[in-house]
Design an enzyme around this catalytic site. Structure first.
Site, PDB file in Angstrom:
ATOM      1  N   TYR A 149      42.535  33.425  16.130  1.00  0.00           N
ATOM      2  CA  TYR A 149      41.469  33.667  17.094  1.00  0.00           C
ATOM      3  C   TYR A 149      40.369  34.483  16.416  1.00  0.00           C
ATOM      4  O   TYR A 149      40.604  35.234  15.484  1.00  0.00           O
ATOM      5  CB  TYR A 149      41.953  34.303  18.393  1.00  0.00           C
ATOM      6  CG  TYR A 149      42.696  35.614  18.365  1.00  0.00           C
ATOM      7  CD1 TYR A 149      42.073  36.798  17.995  1.00  0.00           C
ATOM      8  CD2 TYR A 149      44.023  35.693  18.787  1.00  0.00           C
ATOM      9  CE1 TYR A 149      42.733  38.005  18.027  1.00  0.00           C
ATOM     10  CE2 TYR A 149      44.702  36.897  18.831  1.00  0.00           C
ATOM     11  CZ  TYR A 149      44.059  38.056  18.447  1.00  0.00           C
ATOM     12  OH  TYR A 149      44.720  39.258  18.484  1.00  0.00           O
ATOM     13  N   CYS A 150      39.135  34.235  16.849  1.00  0.00           N
ATOM     14  CA  CYS A 150      37.931  34.817  16.250  1.00  0.00           C
ATOM     15  C   CYS A 150      37.903  34.623  14.731  1.00  0.00           C
ATOM     16  O   CYS A 150      37.810  35.585  13.966  1.00  0.00           O
ATOM     17  CB  CYS A 150      37.821  36.304  16.598  1.00  0.00           C
ATOM     18  SG  CYS A 150      36.157  36.981  16.305  1.00  0.00           S
ATOM     19  N   PRO A 151      37.996  33.366  14.263  1.00  0.00           N
ATOM     20  CA  PRO A 151      38.018  33.127  12.815  1.00  0.00           C
ATOM     21  C   PRO A 151      36.666  33.430  12.179  1.00  0.00           C
ATOM     22  O   PRO A 151      35.619  33.267  12.801  1.00  0.00           O
ATOM     23  CB  PRO A 151      38.347  31.632  12.722  1.00  0.00           C
ATOM     24  CG  PRO A 151      37.831  31.052  14.002  1.00  0.00           C
ATOM     25  CD  PRO A 151      38.044  32.119  15.043  1.00  0.00           C
TER      26      PRO A 151
END
Length: 278
Positions: A149-151
């Protein structure tokens, strides 16, 4: 301890602000307003570069792009039913989880005469984290971890598993480089939560924006990845041991009276920004 040379980290004075004692009255919005306050004061050279550590109760911090999700209200309702507060932050990236086992660190500098390049800000935080954990044999890499998540290109990982993400906030000649560090806790459950949030919010029904297909197996915590039972306090001590080598003077403080006045202004602004997700 191995000192890694970095001109931004090397400062005559470093101020340290510890906000790791959870205060229910001080939400994540307060933390983002604090960093804006620090940017303003440090940018104006009224205060020295500052390292601030902070922890919050169960919160999902959304990025601006998340507001484009077609069924965002349903996603937020799901997160709230799962016991999480939901806030919209003022720095880049996508949704991340905050909780008592996740340590957040902000390094706040005055912007350089010709501007601190964005990558230089990221590299400075990467250098500092590597320095904090230089006593371990595990290699910390900075590269995008797909399906996290949130790469982002400065995801920090060990053996391909992400444990941290970096963002930046630039305001009034100040630069805040922010990182969340997954110290312990159930990272698989955190990842599943964000995956469900995006599914419920209709991420696949919008073509203009890309949202991650979160896979819990690509994320981990420092406790898991370093095979050591680490706490937030353990990491704060590592941080201080590293920071003192980069400063002629390191001192602990709280916000000044002038900063507290500014904080009220910035807090009101971010509260108003959050009205759009209600």
């Amino acid at each position: 301890m191995t000192l890694i040379e970095n001109t931004l980290l090397r400062q005559a004075r470093w101020r340290f602000i510890d906000q790791t004692t959870i205060n229910p009255a001080f939400s994540a919005l307060g933390s983002y307003a604090t960093d804006d306050t620090l940017c303003r004061m440090i940018g104006a050279q009224k205060e020295p570069p500052t390292a601030r550590v902070w922890v919050h109760e169960k919160t999902v911090s959304l990025g601006i792009q998340d507001t484009k999700l077609p069924y965002l209200a349903k996603g937020i309702a799901f997160l709230q039913q799962a016991g999480y507060q939901v806030v919209l932050r003022n720095s880049g990236g996508l949704a991340v989880v905050l909780d008592p086992d996740i340590l957040n660190l902000s390094l706040v500098f005055r912007d350089a005469e010709r501007g601190i390049a964005i990558n230089r800000g990221y590299e400075t935080m990467y250098t500092f984290i590597k320095d904090m954990f230089s006593d371990y044999s595990e290699v910390i890499e900075a590269k995008e971890i797909e399906y996290s998540y949130c790469p982002g290109s400065y995801d920090l990982s060990i053996s391909g598993k992400k444990f941290a993400g970096i963002s930046q906030r630039r305001l009034a000649k100040g630069v805040a480089v922010q990182i969340y560090l997954g110290i312990s806790g159930d990272q698989e459950e955190r990842a599943k939560l964000i995956r469900q949030f995006y599914e419920i919010s209709g991420k696949d029904e919008i073509d203009k924006y890309h949202f991650p297909d979160v896979k819990p197996e690509v994320m981990g915590t420092l406790s898991e990845l370093l095979s050591e039972n680490l706490s937030v306090n353990d990491i704060v001590l590592k941080l201080l041991n590293s920071l003192r080598f980069y400063a002629d003077e390191l001192y602990s403080a709280t916000l000044t009276a002038e900063e507290l006045d500014l904080f009220s202004e910035y807090y009101e602004r971010i509260v108003l920004r959050n009205e759009k997700i209600k």
